[in-house]
Design a protein around this motif. Sequence first.
Motif, PDB file in Angstrom:
ATOM      1  N   ASN A   1       0.841  -1.189   0.000  1.00 38.81           N
ATOM      2  CA  ASN A   1       0.000   0.000   0.000  1.00 38.81           C
ATOM      3  C   ASN A   1       0.884   1.250   0.000  1.00 38.81           C
ATOM      4  O   ASN A   1       0.570   2.234  -0.663  1.00 38.81           O
ATOM      5  N   ASN A   2       1.935   1.194   0.787  1.00 37.44           N
ATOM      6  CA  ASN A   2       2.901   2.278   0.784  1.00 37.44           C
ATOM      7  C   ASN A   2       4.253   1.760   1.246  1.00 37.44           C
ATOM      8  O   ASN A   2       4.359   0.633   1.748  1.00 37.44           O
TER       9      ASN A   2
ATOM     10  N   GLN B   1       7.806   3.202   3.349  1.00 42.79           N
ATOM     11  CA  GLN B   1       8.345   4.305   4.137  1.00 42.79           C
ATOM     12  C   GLN B   1       9.850   4.080   4.345  1.00 42.79           C
ATOM     13  O   GLN B   1      10.302   2.937   4.451  1.00 42.79           O
TER      14      GLN B   1
ATOM     15  N   ASP C   1       4.099  -1.445   3.939  1.00 45.89           N
ATOM     16  CA  ASP C   1       2.781  -1.660   4.521  1.00 45.89           C
ATOM     17  C   ASP C   1       1.969  -2.361   3.454  1.00 45.89           C
ATOM     18  O   ASP C   1       1.741  -1.797   2.385  1.00 45.89           O
TER      19      ASP C   1
ATOM     20  N   GLY D   1      -1.058  -3.123   3.462  1.00 42.31           N
ATOM     21  CA  GLY D   1      -2.410  -2.627   3.279  1.00 42.31           C
ATOM     22  C   GLY D   1      -3.490  -3.486   3.872  1.00 42.31           C
ATOM     23  O   GLY D   1      -4.666  -3.228   3.682  1.00 42.31           O
ATOM     24  N   ALA D   2      -3.099  -4.513   4.612  1.00 39.96           N
ATOM     25  CA  ALA D   2      -4.104  -5.303   5.320  1.00 39.96           C
ATOM     26  C   ALA D   2      -4.676  -4.430   6.430  1.00 39.96           C
ATOM     27  O   ALA D   2      -4.151  -3.366   6.720  1.00 39.96           O
ATOM     28  N   ALA D   3      -5.730  -4.880   7.050  1.00 43.05           N
ATOM     29  CA  ALA D   3      -6.334  -4.093   8.111  1.00 43.05           C
ATOM     30  C   ALA D   3      -5.293  -3.766   9.165  1.00 43.05           C
ATOM     31  O   ALA D   3      -4.571  -4.625   9.633  1.00 43.05           O
ATOM     32  N   GLY D   4      -5.207  -2.524   9.518  1.00 41.75           N
ATOM     33  CA  GLY D   4      -4.251  -2.132  10.522  1.00 41.75           C
ATOM     34  C   GLY D   4      -2.972  -1.591   9.934  1.00 41.75           C
ATOM     35  O   GLY D   4      -2.800  -1.508   8.716  1.00 41.75           O
ATOM     36  N   ASN D   5      -2.084  -1.175  10.796  1.00 40.12           N
ATOM     37  CA  ASN D   5      -0.783  -0.642  10.400  1.00 40.12           C
ATOM     38  C   ASN D   5       0.287  -1.628  10.813  1.00 40.12           C
ATOM     39  O   ASN D   5       0.624  -1.716  11.985  1.00 40.12           O
ATOM     40  N   LYS D   6       0.785  -2.403   9.887  1.00 44.88           N
ATOM     41  CA  LYS D   6       1.841  -3.350  10.186  1.00 44.88           C
ATOM     42  C   LYS D   6       2.952  -3.137   9.178  1.00 44.88           C
ATOM     43  O   LYS D   6       2.745  -3.320   7.977  1.00 44.88           O
ATOM     44  N   LEU D   7       4.102  -2.727   9.668  1.00 47.22           N
ATOM     45  CA  LEU D   7       5.236  -2.485   8.792  1.00 47.22           C
ATOM     46  C   LEU D   7       6.163  -3.687   8.797  1.00 47.22           C
ATOM     47  O   LEU D   7       6.434  -4.269   9.841  1.00 47.22           O
TER      48      LEU D   7
ATOM     49  N   SER E   1      -3.517   4.737  16.807  1.00 47.99           N
ATOM     50  CA  SER E   1      -2.902   3.446  16.529  1.00 47.99           C
ATOM     51  C   SER E   1      -1.517   3.396  17.149  1.00 47.99           C
ATOM     52  O   SER E   1      -0.701   4.311  16.963  1.00 47.99           O
TER      53      SER E   1
ATOM     54  N   SER F   1       1.747   0.680  17.591  1.00 46.73           N
ATOM     55  CA  SER F   1       2.351  -0.602  17.221  1.00 46.73           C
ATOM     56  C   SER F   1       3.645  -0.787  17.990  1.00 46.73           C
ATOM     57  O   SER F   1       4.307   0.189  18.349  1.00 46.73           O
TER      58      SER F   1
ATOM     59  N   TYR G   1       7.426  -2.964  18.093  1.00 47.20           N
ATOM     60  CA  TYR G   1       8.407  -3.703  17.310  1.00 47.20           C
ATOM     61  C   TYR G   1       9.570  -4.093  18.202  1.00 47.20           C
ATOM     62  O   TYR G   1       9.918  -3.378  19.156  1.00 47.20           O
TER      63      TYR G   1
ATOM     64  N   PHE H   1       7.711  -6.983  13.823  1.00 50.10           N
ATOM     65  CA  PHE H   1       6.426  -6.502  14.331  1.00 50.10           C
ATOM     66  C   PHE H   1       5.932  -7.412  15.447  1.00 50.10           C
ATOM     67  O   PHE H   1       5.898  -8.640  15.300  1.00 50.10           O
TER      68      PHE H   1
ATOM     69  N   GLU I   1      -0.258  -4.561  17.203  1.00 50.23           N
ATOM     70  CA  GLU I   1      -0.788  -3.224  17.017  1.00 50.23           C
ATOM     71  C   GLU I   1      -2.126  -3.093  17.712  1.00 50.23           C
ATOM     72  O   GLU I   1      -2.940  -4.022  17.686  1.00 50.23           O
TER      73      GLU I   1
ATOM     74  N   ARG J   1      -5.340  -5.199  16.738  1.00 53.27           N
ATOM     75  CA  ARG J   1      -5.733  -5.342  15.339  1.00 53.27           C
ATOM     76  C   ARG J   1      -4.850  -6.319  14.589  1.00 53.27           C
ATOM     77  O   ARG J   1      -5.282  -6.957  13.638  1.00 53.27           O
ATOM     78  N   ASN J   2      -3.594  -6.362  14.968  1.00 56.69           N
ATOM     79  CA  ASN J   2      -2.650  -7.243  14.290  1.00 56.69           C
ATOM     80  C   ASN J   2      -1.712  -7.827  15.323  1.00 56.69           C
ATOM     81  O   ASN J   2      -1.431  -7.192  16.350  1.00 56.69           O
TER      82      ASN J   2
ATOM     83  N   LEU K   1      -5.891   4.139  10.722  1.00 58.71           N
ATOM     84  CA  LEU K   1      -5.738   2.703  10.580  1.00 58.71           C
ATOM     85  C   LEU K   1      -5.701   2.372   9.110  1.00 58.71           C
ATOM     86  O   LEU K   1      -6.579   2.755   8.360  1.00 58.71           O
ATOM     87  N   GLY K   2      -4.650   1.630   8.713  1.00 56.92           N
ATOM     88  CA  GLY K   2      -4.715   1.070   7.365  1.00 56.92           C
ATOM     89  C   GLY K   2      -4.023   1.803   6.263  1.00 56.92           C
ATOM     90  O   GLY K   2      -4.640   2.383   5.401  1.00 56.92           O
ATOM     91  N   GLY K   3      -2.688   1.770   6.299  1.00 52.80           N
ATOM     92  CA  GLY K   3      -1.955   1.908   5.053  1.00 52.80           C
ATOM     93  C   GLY K   3      -1.700   3.256   4.441  1.00 52.80           C
ATOM     94  O   GLY K   3      -1.057   3.330   3.410  1.00 52.80           O
TER      95      GLY K   3
END
Lengths: 112, 114
Positions: A30-31, A33, A92, A94-100, B31, B33, B35, B45, B48, B55-56, B97-99
């Motif tokens: 999705n992006n 960074q 990222d 782009g799944a639900a949430g912010n996971k890098l 949000s 997270s 790490y 990770f 989050e 969420r994750n 939230l979300g990307g």
Amino acid sequence: SQQGEEDPQALSIQEGENATMNCSYKTSINNLQWYRQNSGRGLVHLILIRSNEREKHSGRLRVTLDTSKKSSSLLITASRAADTASYFCATDAGAAGNKLTFGGGTRVLVKP
Amino acid sequence: KAGVTQTPRYLIKTRGQQVTLSCSPISGHRSVSWYQQTPGQGLQFLFEYFSETQRNKGNFPGRFSGRQFSNSRSEMNVSTLELGDSALYLCASSQTLGGIAEAFFGQGTRLTVV
């Protein structure tokens, strides 16, 4: 697991030269960074580029993104000793949430 | 605006103990997270939280847990510490939230398990 691989792992340049580092990733994103880290301290956010963007500039930084090749590059122009740090790309998906998902980083040494 | 604040900055614990780390996100960010950074595994990770809900979750054992409070502050807890838990633990906050939002990191908590 790390999605990104960064190249080179280490880079040594003279002050005033440009520094280029590359990041490759495996899945759709999705992006992407870029971050800087000095000596095991916190990560400083440098720039975010979205999947529909190809190039972005911020001061002396230029980031490109090629989603067809699943790769990005970070260019630091006219480097300074203060740019000595480790640089990480993070994607990222782009799944639900912010996971890098981070690459392994490039250690840059700028010699005065 | 104040940045992301993590406390404490440094911790030394003994194997078998438990530890709680705290993170205050940027004002207005919901949000948070977490790490883990180690020389061998890099940045990984953990989990989050958004609006007090996880969420994750990353691929870490159940000894690693977290929570988020109504003011968005977050804590992570590691129980029954192992030597391999020695690491820099970083917290990041994002506005949405979300990307599409940048993630801003704190200075980290360096945990040493002896």
